[in-house]
Design a protein around this motif. Sequence first.
Motif, short mmCIF file in Angstrom:
data_model
loop_
_atom_site.label_atom_id
_atom_site.label_comp_id
_atom_site.label_asym_id
_atom_site.label_seq_id
_atom_site.Cartn_x
_atom_site.Cartn_y
_atom_site.Cartn_z
N SER A 142 0.83 -1.22 0.00
CA SER A 142 0.00 0.00 0.00
C SER A 142 0.86 1.26 0.00
N PRO A 143 1.41 1.58 -1.18
CA PRO A 143 2.25 2.78 -1.24
C PRO A 143 1.46 4.01 -0.82
N SER A 144 2.12 4.92 -0.18
CA SER A 144 1.56 6.18 0.29
C SER A 144 0.53 6.00 1.39
N GLU A 145 0.29 4.78 1.77
CA GLU A 145 -0.70 4.58 2.82
C GLU A 145 -0.07 4.02 4.09
N ALA A 146 0.86 3.09 3.90
CA ALA A 146 1.42 2.44 5.09
C ALA A 146 2.35 3.39 5.85
N TYR A 147 3.54 3.58 5.32
CA TYR A 147 4.49 4.46 5.99
C TYR A 147 5.12 5.38 4.95
N ASN A 148 5.08 6.65 5.24
CA ASN A 148 5.68 7.58 4.28
C ASN A 148 6.30 8.77 5.01
N PRO A 149 7.57 9.01 4.83
CA PRO A 149 8.56 8.20 4.11
C PRO A 149 8.96 6.97 4.93
N LEU A 150 9.44 5.97 4.21
CA LEU A 150 10.04 4.83 4.90
C LEU A 150 11.55 5.01 4.84
N PHE A 151 12.17 4.89 5.95
CA PHE A 151 13.62 5.08 6.03
C PHE A 151 14.23 3.77 6.52
N ILE A 152 15.05 3.15 5.66
CA ILE A 152 15.69 1.88 6.03
C ILE A 152 17.17 2.12 6.25
N TYR A 153 17.69 1.72 7.37
CA TYR A 153 19.14 1.88 7.51
C TYR A 153 19.79 0.64 8.08
N GLY A 154 21.07 0.49 7.77
CA GLY A 154 21.82 -0.68 8.23
C GLY A 154 23.19 -0.68 7.57
N GLY A 155 24.10 -1.46 8.11
CA GLY A 155 25.47 -1.49 7.61
C GLY A 155 25.56 -1.99 6.17
N SER A 156 26.75 -1.86 5.63
CA SER A 156 26.97 -2.24 4.24
C SER A 156 26.75 -3.75 4.04
N GLY A 157 26.11 -4.07 2.93
CA GLY A 157 25.94 -5.48 2.58
C GLY A 157 24.89 -6.22 3.40
N LEU A 158 23.99 -5.49 4.01
CA LEU A 158 22.99 -6.18 4.84
C LEU A 158 21.62 -6.26 4.19
N GLY A 159 21.48 -5.79 2.96
CA GLY A 159 20.22 -6.02 2.25
C GLY A 159 19.35 -4.80 2.02
N LYS A 160 19.90 -3.61 2.18
CA LYS A 160 19.09 -2.41 1.95
C LYS A 160 18.67 -2.29 0.48
N THR A 161 19.66 -2.39 -0.40
CA THR A 161 19.35 -2.28 -1.82
C THR A 161 18.42 -3.40 -2.26
N HIS A 162 18.67 -4.59 -1.72
CA HIS A 162 17.80 -5.72 -2.05
C HIS A 162 16.34 -5.38 -1.71
N LEU A 163 16.11 -4.84 -0.53
CA LEU A 163 14.74 -4.51 -0.13
C LEU A 163 14.16 -3.40 -1.00
N MET A 164 14.98 -2.43 -1.35
CA MET A 164 14.49 -1.34 -2.21
C MET A 164 14.05 -1.90 -3.57
N HIS A 165 14.89 -2.75 -4.14
CA HIS A 165 14.52 -3.36 -5.43
C HIS A 165 13.26 -4.20 -5.28
N ALA A 166 13.19 -4.93 -4.16
CA ALA A 166 12.03 -5.80 -3.95
C ALA A 166 10.75 -4.97 -3.95
#
Length: 454
Positions: free
Chosen positions: A142-166
């Motif tokens: 539910s874009p624009s309905e659930a959480y906006n903005p969504l801010f994901i943070y974490g160390g390098s190589g832990l899956g941030k880009t993966h989640l963004m692409h997903a």
Amino acid sequence: MMDYNKIWESVLDKIKEITTQISFETWFLPLKIRRIDQDLNIVYIEVNSDNRSEFIITTIKNRYLSTLETSFKEVLSDSFRVVLKDSDQYKSEEVKEEPKIKPKKQLLDKEKIFNPRFNFENFVVGNSNKYAHAAALAVAESPSEAYNPLFIYGGSGLGKTHLMHAIGIYLLENNPKLNVLYVSSEMFTNELIKALNTHKMNEFKSKYRKADVLLIDDIQFLEGKESTQEEFFHTFNSLYDSNKQIIISSDKAPNKLVNLEERLRSRFQWNLIADIQPADYETRVAILLKKAENMGINTDENPEIYDVACMIAEKIKDNIRELEGALIRVVSFSQLLNEKLDKNFTKRTLKDIFSNVERTVTPEKIKKTVCKYYGIKITDIESSKKTNNIAFPRQIAMYLIREMTDYSLPKIGQFFGGKHYTTVLYACEKIDDELSMDKNLREVIENIKEEIKD
Ligand code: ADP
Ligand code: MG
């Protein structure tokens, strides 16, 4: 199928920015993508066979391989190895090989390139990332309905880009008309600079402000870049005001982005902040097994792969990219050398990783190994029992922790049920003394050390 031409064009654009016109034309223009193996993360590059092809291949291999690999990484948001051959070589190989790559659905619009591997199905959920995963899925549903903005943070190589692409893949699968824009902050900055130089700011602005969903990766890159921040701030506000979904990733929490303007930082605090922690052991093993499956290894037919996964997961702890890299290496080497993929092969292949153990030697590991050697229980060694069959191994363990880690004497005392530091000091000196006289003990200690490092 992936649009290789489109990808290659983007890669060439990157390369053009970092090399001279003449080397660009001489070395890079004659190349093209033959195919991309997304399971092994290899890009096969082709040069037309002619009297110059060998020369080009050698030069690229010697001088420009990392340029190519870096550019692919930027475009595909993932590390790829580059293999370079001339067209004749490929042809002769392909006669022998049957095409084994299963075509995968690739979402490729004019602007957005999502790596199809980075979907929700391939994302292994564990304690370390379940919160970020749930938030990402909610936003994708539910874009624009659930959480906006969504801010994901974490160390390098832990899956941030993966989640963004997903999120991007999910959104487009469910609504292909949605204008989903994914951009790394670096790309955003470069585009902005280009737009400024070519007087195309209006195009730049409208491109970003037309997005229904904007995914901006690695926002920490904007730290210290005032004008980009300024532009991003306006983009952000304009999208936010028209209730468009914004998803941001960062390698630091918003309040740690000290070189980011306060007004931007406080915007990021508005809604959901989800962190990704380093994955625990079980999750690491699960990720490796999933990855192995994706590489076409049937885990039922190859039970050794469990041992291999456990072994790698024990050694590589805080970066999933490295974790996967190690697996890719052993799998491709075993195929290349036609050797059985098991514990032994893994150990030999990843020798350099496994010998870099300083940081994986822990007091726990030392205690465990010493106890195993002497056939006693960890609880014994941590107790205050003074019989020699317990006290002596305890002293050895103290001595080894002192020698193999950086812990202080009082801290070491704590690992043994809160012993005083003088007890630790006494143990270290006693073992030292005995070592100088006892050749057998020296051997014993060496064996235990080997085992600890294993
Ligand atoms: P980041 O952007 O945080 O630096 P990436 O998203 O690029 O990290 O992840 C690095 C690699 O690890 C990618 O190949 C990704 O697929 C993989 N990865 C990370 N987390 C997971 C997970 N939970 N399940 C499966 N693969 C993962
Ligand atoms: Mg990333």
